[in-house]
Design a protein around this motif. Structure first.
Motif, PDB file in Angstrom:
ATOM      1  N   LYS A 140      22.499  32.763  35.542  1.00  0.00           N
ATOM      2  CA  LYS A 140      22.733  33.365  34.546  1.00  0.00           C
ATOM      3  C   LYS A 140      22.428  35.102  34.947  1.00  0.00           C
ATOM      4  N   ASN A 141      21.315  35.307  35.653  1.00  0.00           N
ATOM      5  CA  ASN A 141      20.891  36.442  36.145  1.00  0.00           C
ATOM      6  C   ASN A 141      20.739  37.220  37.484  1.00  0.00           C
ATOM      7  N   ASP A 142      21.595  36.171  38.328  1.00  0.00           N
ATOM      8  CA  ASP A 142      21.393  36.748  39.698  1.00  0.00           C
ATOM      9  C   ASP A 142      22.127  37.614  39.943  1.00  0.00           C
ATOM     10  N   LYS A 143      23.132  38.165  39.256  1.00  0.00           N
ATOM     11  CA  LYS A 143      24.176  39.173  39.413  1.00  0.00           C
ATOM     12  C   LYS A 143      24.311  39.925  38.190  1.00  0.00           C
ATOM     13  N   GLY A 144      24.070  41.369  38.177  1.00  0.00           N
ATOM     14  CA  GLY A 144      24.842  42.262  37.035  1.00  0.00           C
ATOM     15  C   GLY A 144      26.099  42.743  37.681  1.00  0.00           C
ATOM     16  N   PHE A 145      26.917  42.208  36.806  1.00  0.00           N
ATOM     17  CA  PHE A 145      28.301  42.691  37.195  1.00  0.00           C
ATOM     18  C   PHE A 145      28.786  43.923  36.546  1.00  0.00           C
ATOM     19  N   ALA A 146      29.385  44.723  37.328  1.00  0.00           N
ATOM     20  CA  ALA A 146      29.792  46.194  36.658  1.00  0.00           C
ATOM     21  C   ALA A 146      30.788  45.861  35.622  1.00  0.00           C
ATOM     22  N   SER A 147      30.507  46.552  34.489  1.00  0.00           N
ATOM     23  CA  SER A 147      31.555  46.354  33.207  1.00  0.00           C
ATOM     24  C   SER A 147      33.092  46.912  33.621  1.00  0.00           C
ATOM     25  N   TRP A 148      33.024  47.660  34.444  1.00  0.00           N
ATOM     26  CA  TRP A 148      34.290  48.375  34.744  1.00  0.00           C
ATOM     27  C   TRP A 148      35.182  47.551  35.603  1.00  0.00           C
ATOM     28  N   SER A 149      34.605  46.526  36.307  1.00  0.00           N
ATOM     29  CA  SER A 149      35.441  45.739  37.258  1.00  0.00           C
ATOM     30  C   SER A 149      35.961  44.497  36.619  1.00  0.00           C
ATOM     31  N   PRO A 150      37.063  43.915  36.968  1.00  0.00           N
ATOM     32  CA  PRO A 150      37.609  42.673  36.370  1.00  0.00           C
ATOM     33  C   PRO A 150      36.896  41.507  36.842  1.00  0.00           C
ATOM     34  N   GLU A 151      36.964  40.422  35.958  1.00  0.00           N
ATOM     35  CA  GLU A 151      36.270  39.233  36.279  1.00  0.00           C
ATOM     36  C   GLU A 151      37.019  38.582  37.337  1.00  0.00           C
ATOM     37  N   GLU A 152      36.350  37.711  38.020  1.00  0.00           N
ATOM     38  CA  GLU A 152      36.843  37.111  39.489  1.00  0.00           C
ATOM     39  C   GLU A 152      37.923  36.184  38.753  1.00  0.00           C
ATOM     40  N   GLY A 153      39.021  35.813  39.325  1.00  0.00           N
ATOM     41  CA  GLY A 153      39.959  34.860  39.129  1.00  0.00           C
ATOM     42  C   GLY A 153      41.068  35.320  38.273  1.00  0.00           C
ATOM     43  N   THR A 154      41.175  36.462  37.666  1.00  0.00           N
ATOM     44  CA  THR A 154      42.006  37.286  37.004  1.00  0.00           C
ATOM     45  C   THR A 154      43.315  37.789  37.863  1.00  0.00           C
ATOM     46  N   PRO A 155      44.329  38.055  37.198  1.00  0.00           N
ATOM     47  CA  PRO A 155      45.285  38.806  37.750  1.00  0.00           C
ATOM     48  C   PRO A 155      44.824  40.284  38.042  1.00  0.00           C
ATOM     49  N   GLU A 156      44.136  40.921  37.198  1.00  0.00           N
ATOM     50  CA  GLU A 156      43.294  42.077  37.224  1.00  0.00           C
ATOM     51  C   GLU A 156      42.405  42.138  38.442  1.00  0.00           C
ATOM     52  N   ALA A 157      41.851  41.326  38.739  1.00  0.00           N
ATOM     53  CA  ALA A 157      41.060  41.239  39.930  1.00  0.00           C
ATOM     54  C   ALA A 157      41.690  41.243  41.086  1.00  0.00           C
ATOM     55  N   GLU A 158      42.967  40.686  41.366  1.00  0.00           N
ATOM     56  CA  GLU A 158      43.612  40.793  42.621  1.00  0.00           C
ATOM     57  C   GLU A 158      43.951  42.252  42.851  1.00  0.00           C
ATOM     58  N   GLN A 159      44.640  42.813  41.804  1.00  0.00           N
ATOM     59  CA  GLN A 159      45.062  44.293  41.820  1.00  0.00           C
ATOM     60  C   GLN A 159      44.021  45.201  41.957  1.00  0.00           C
ATOM     61  N   PHE A 160      42.937  45.118  41.425  1.00  0.00           N
ATOM     62  CA  PHE A 160      41.752  45.795  41.692  1.00  0.00           C
ATOM     63  C   PHE A 160      41.420  45.661  43.344  1.00  0.00           C
ATOM     64  N   LEU A 161      41.127  44.710  43.621  1.00  0.00           N
ATOM     65  CA  LEU A 161      40.898  44.451  45.272  1.00  0.00           C
ATOM     66  C   LEU A 161      41.873  45.067  45.936  1.00  0.00           C
ATOM     67  N   ASN A 162      43.110  45.017  45.717  1.00  0.00           N
ATOM     68  CA  ASN A 162      44.111  45.648  46.538  1.00  0.00           C
ATOM     69  C   ASN A 162      44.041  47.212  46.322  1.00  0.00           C
ATOM     70  N   ASN A 163      43.639  47.756  45.293  1.00  0.00           N
ATOM     71  CA  ASN A 163      43.331  49.261  44.965  1.00  0.00           C
ATOM     72  C   ASN A 163      42.199  49.668  45.918  1.00  0.00           C
ATOM     73  N   LEU A 164      40.938  48.814  45.909  1.00  0.00           N
ATOM     74  CA  LEU A 164      39.976  49.105  46.648  1.00  0.00           C
ATOM     75  C   LEU A 164      40.326  49.158  48.222  1.00  0.00           C
ATOM     76  N   ILE A 165      41.124  48.196  48.633  1.00  0.00           N
ATOM     77  CA  ILE A 165      41.396  48.208  49.857  1.00  0.00           C
ATOM     78  C   ILE A 165      42.287  49.332  50.514  1.00  0.00           C
ATOM     79  N   GLU A 166      43.347  49.773  49.294  1.00  0.00           N
ATOM     80  CA  GLU A 166      44.327  51.001  49.684  1.00  0.00           C
ATOM     81  C   GLU A 166      43.258  52.170  49.955  1.00  0.00           C
ATOM     82  N   MET A 167      42.152  52.434  48.944  1.00  0.00           N
ATOM     83  CA  MET A 167      41.230  53.389  48.895  1.00  0.00           C
ATOM     84  C   MET A 167      40.690  53.806  50.260  1.00  0.00           C
ATOM     85  N   THR A 168      39.949  52.528  50.640  1.00  0.00           N
ATOM     86  CA  THR A 168      39.109  52.415  51.846  1.00  0.00           C
ATOM     87  C   THR A 168      40.113  52.762  53.267  1.00  0.00           C
TER      88      THR A 168
END
Length: 174
Positions: A140-168
């Protein structure tokens, strides 16, 4: 909270020889994992004060940006096989840095202080990293997830990762 699959840890012993079979077994599990990654813990218990693990990551695995500030835990990641792009962020989600790290190269690992919001993704199939951070593990407290990032396993997460890959891939390594 979700429990995530892990590879079977080596037998409990005072001395554990780390051999290819541990990695090979974990690679196979990561290939069929819905998360596209699997951890092979080397520590014997979640209550151990030092956690050591192999993390095998496939391209497309989303590691939600997080820090370990809640419990003040630093973390080190060493690339043993393949490569990762490690990114750091500010509190508002702006990317501060990104670096490609590869096994057997000049830049092969990262050491992160507890307050640093970070994430990484695999640059190659069957990427293997060795991670070390203080225990004990309390989910429950191992990680403090960034509130601006989508939760793992959601369609938004896949798009977020694709955006990060494109940016980098567009911006120079910093």
């Amino acid at each position: 909270m979700k429990d995530f699959p892990v590879a079977t840890p080596p037998p409990k012993s005072d001395v554990t020889i780390l051999d290819k079979s541990i990695i090979e077994r974990t690679v196979e599990l990561s290939r069929s994992s819905p998360r596209k990654r699997i951890i092979a813990p080397l520590h014997k218990s979640a209550s151990d004060t030092l956690h050591r693990m192999f993390n095998v990551i496939q391209p497309g695995s989303y590691i939600r940006p997080h820090s370990h500030e809640t419990d003040s835990k630093a973390e080190s990641v060493i690339v043993l096989k393949g490569g990762i792009c490690v990114m750091t962020f500010d509190d508002d989600g702006n990317m501060l840095s990104h670096n490609n790290l590869y096994a057997n190269s000049d830049a092969f690992g990262v050491d992160l202080e507890p307050h640093v919001i970070h994430s990484f993704y695999a640059l190659e199939e069957d990427t293997v990293v060795f991670e070390v951070k203080p225990g004990p593990y309390i989910q429950k407290n191992d990680k403090g997830f960034a509130s601006w990032s989508p939760e793992e396993g959601t369609p938004e997460a896949e798009q977020f990762l694709n955006n990060l890959i494109e940016m980098t891939q567009i911006a120079p390594t910093r």
